[in-house]
Design an enzyme around this catalytic site. Structure first.
Site, PDB file in Angstrom:
ATOM      1  N   HIS A 155       0.834  -1.215   0.000  1.00 19.54           N
ATOM      2  CA  HIS A 155       0.000   0.000   0.000  1.00 19.54           C
ATOM      3  C   HIS A 155       0.870   1.268   0.000  1.00 19.54           C
ATOM      4  O   HIS A 155       0.439   2.307   0.479  1.00 19.54           O
ATOM      5  CB  HIS A 155      -0.948   0.045   1.205  1.00 19.54           C
ATOM      6  CG  HIS A 155      -1.706  -1.224   1.422  1.00 19.54           C
ATOM      7  ND1 HIS A 155      -2.931  -1.465   0.845  1.00 19.54           N
ATOM      8  CD2 HIS A 155      -1.383  -2.345   2.122  1.00 19.54           C
ATOM      9  CE1 HIS A 155      -3.352  -2.676   1.208  1.00 19.54           C
ATOM     10  NE2 HIS A 155      -2.427  -3.228   1.973  1.00 19.54           N
ATOM     11  N   SER A 276      13.682  21.954 -16.386  1.00 21.69           N
ATOM     12  CA  SER A 276      12.433  22.686 -16.561  1.00 21.69           C
ATOM     13  C   SER A 276      12.749  24.004 -17.251  1.00 21.69           C
ATOM     14  O   SER A 276      13.842  24.555 -17.091  1.00 21.69           O
ATOM     15  CB  SER A 276      11.803  22.938 -15.191  1.00 21.69           C
ATOM     16  OG  SER A 276      11.012  24.108 -15.212  1.00 21.69           O
ATOM     17  N   LYS A 282      14.943  22.146 -11.105  1.00 15.96           N
ATOM     18  CA  LYS A 282      14.302  20.880 -11.463  1.00 15.96           C
ATOM     19  C   LYS A 282      15.203  19.904 -12.223  1.00 15.96           C
ATOM     20  O   LYS A 282      15.989  20.291 -13.074  1.00 15.96           O
ATOM     21  CB  LYS A 282      13.057  21.154 -12.334  1.00 15.96           C
ATOM     22  CG  LYS A 282      11.871  21.733 -11.603  1.00 15.96           C
ATOM     23  CD  LYS A 282      11.372  20.889 -10.441  1.00 15.96           C
ATOM     24  CE  LYS A 282      10.518  19.735 -10.902  1.00 15.96           C
ATOM     25  NZ  LYS A 282       9.267  20.193 -11.512  1.00 15.96           N
ATOM     26  N   GLU A 289       8.567   8.630 -17.150  1.00 23.39           N
ATOM     27  CA  GLU A 289       7.191   9.126 -17.307  1.00 23.39           C
ATOM     28  C   GLU A 289       6.661   8.807 -18.701  1.00 23.39           C
ATOM     29  O   GLU A 289       5.516   8.391 -18.873  1.00 23.39           O
ATOM     30  CB  GLU A 289       7.139  10.635 -17.064  1.00 23.39           C
ATOM     31  CG  GLU A 289       7.283  10.997 -15.597  1.00 23.39           C
ATOM     32  CD  GLU A 289       7.406  12.506 -15.371  1.00 23.39           C
ATOM     33  OE1 GLU A 289       7.180  12.934 -14.253  1.00 23.39           O
ATOM     34  OE2 GLU A 289       7.741  13.243 -16.312  1.00 23.39           O
TER      35      GLU A 289
END
Ligand code: ARG
Length: 460
Positions: A155, A276, A282, A289
């Site tokens: 979980h 970024s 970043k 992704e």
């Protein structure tokens, strides 16, 4: 002029030509198409269905076409209806009448079926090679981390301590299954449909086994209607690709989580991260992704194939021309994803301290603490309850089990002794889970050994 123009009174409409044509995407089958035709022409010559001279002239002509396409001197015309028509047309233009004998005892329906199977067999080999490199990378990384302790989760909550190698080797199991699943699909695909004709075979005395032998098929299809109607192998392999993507997407998700500041278990190499446009600090995990995103796309390709084939009457229907784009898309994307993921994984920096620190919190050793009592003959449920009250007590005080004194332990159970501190130490918790398939060091060694053996035999 169309090959089939004889029956028609009119030229076909330009809109029909554009709509009907598949050359834009089936041109990638040129090699398989030519190889298939060479085998067919060889067999026709051997069976005296066409003369030896015609057979030789066709074979030479086809070999030259292949050479010219590969060296760039022959461009595949976008005006052709499909790759099969293109090759045959060029052959007839170049060698005349004998070129027109190639299609004896054959139809485009069994031709396209054999082409796609030859292509599928080649590409399954490529996918497997990519998976083997990925397995080698996992093996190398896991070998370095058999003693690296990290939290195992359920979980997404810290559950029990494991070794990092154990987590990595879980993925090795999935990719090994992917390879054997592909082998399985390959073996079922390894039957040659050529000779099925348009749907009802042929009256010529062709030798299908000889053609199959020339093309490297293990057997021939046993029903001509099925031979031209069957796209099972495409769907099966696309399912295998979907499964690979499912595994890659789970691994990607974890890479994304682990590389976040909240986890900081790993750092991605600069060469495999992105920045970024506005936030200078970043470092983004675009690659995993995108893999996550492309997984949906490959599942979409599988759905396209399944729905396209649904309820089609036997035998060939033009709907089936739609199989190629979906299949090629699934192949291209899966291969690209495995390849880049492997490079990314090979270059990650592992932050052992962060992993250990995360495993040190959250009462990850609670099960082991209960097991300590059960080994002293306390029934497990009773031990579970005792440790539960200890968790509540420590949570309240904002401390861990390690911070309790032996006296405090004894207040929960008289059976606790000094050795409880070793029993609940992180390393002990991992080391003692050394059953077959466990995260302990002996099991890691076995898993790594078996993985090496798998890789060696898969490479053969
Ligand atoms: N381009 C077609 C396909 O990919 C080839 C088979 C055509 N056969 C036919 N009867 N029209 O499916």
């Amino acid at each position: 002029m169309k090959m089939w123009a004889g029956r028609f009174q009119k030229e076909s409409d330009k809109a029909l030509d554009a709509f009907n044509s598949s050359i834009e995407f089936d041109k990638r089958l040129y090699k398989e198409d030519i190889t298939g035709s060479i085998a067919h022409a060889t067999m026709l010559g051997e069976q005296n269905i066409i003369s030896k001279e015609a057979s030789l002239e066709i074979i030479e002509g086809l070999e030259k076409i292949l050479e010219d396409i590969e060296n760039g001197s022959l461009e595949i015309s976008p005006d052709a209806e499909d790759i099969h028509m293109f090759v045959e047309q060029v052959l007839s233009e170049r060698i005349g009448d004998n070129g027109k004998r190639l299609h004896t005892g054959r139809s485009r329906n069994d031709q396209v079926a054999v082409d796609i199977k030859l292509y599928l067999k080649r590409m399954v080999g490529e996918v497997k090679e990519e998976l083997i490199t990925l397995l080698e990378t996992i093996h190398a990384l896991a070998s370095d981390h058999t003693m690296t302790v990290m939290p195992g989760y359920t979980h997404l909550q810290r559950a029990q301590p494991i070794s990092f190698s154990h987590h990595l080797l879980a993925y090795a199991q999935m990719f090994m299954r992917d390879i054997t699943r592909l082998t399985d699909a390959y073996n079922r695909a390894d039957v040659m449909p050529l000779g099925s004709g348009a749907l009802a075979g042929t009256t010529y005395p062709i030798n299908r086994y000889r053609t199959a032998e020339l093309l490297g098929f293990a057997d021939v299809t046993k029903n001509s209607l099925d031979g031209v109607s069957d796209r099972d192998s495409l769907m099966e392999v696309t399912f295998c690709l979907s499964m690979i993507m499912s595994h890659l997407s789970r691994f990607s998700e974890e890479i994304i989580l682990w590389s976040s500041h909240e986890f900081a278990f790993i750092e991605l190499d600069d060469a495999f991260s992105t920045g970024s446009s506005i936030m200078p600090q970043k470092k983004n995990p675009d690659i995993p992704e995108l893999i996550r995103g492309k997984t949906g796309r490959v599942y979409g390709d599988l759905t396209t194939l399944l729905v396209m084939m649904k309820s089609l009457p036997l035998a060939y229907n033009k709907d089936m021309q739609e199989d190629k784009e979906a299949f090629f898309d699934a192949l291209d994307n899966t291969i690209a994803c495995i390849s880049i993921f492997t490079k990314l994984l090979a270059t990650i920096k592992v932050n052992k301290d962060k992993m250990r620190a995360a495993a040190s919190k959250g009462f990850i050793n609670a099960t082991d603490c209960a097991d300590y009592l059960t080994k002293k003959n306390v029934p497990f449920r009773t031990a579970y309850k005792i440790v539960g009250t200890m968790v509540a007590y420590c949570s309240e005080k904002k401390i861990g089990f390690e911070d309790l004194s032996l006296d405090e332990y004894k207040e929960f159970s008289e059976l606790f002794e000094e050795d409880v501190f070793t029993a609940i130490s992180l390393d002990e918790c991992v080391m003692r889970r050394d059953i077959v398939g466990g995260p302990g060091p002996g099991s890691q060694k076995t898993q790594l050994c078996e993985l090496s053996e798998f890789i060696a035999s898969a490479k053969k």
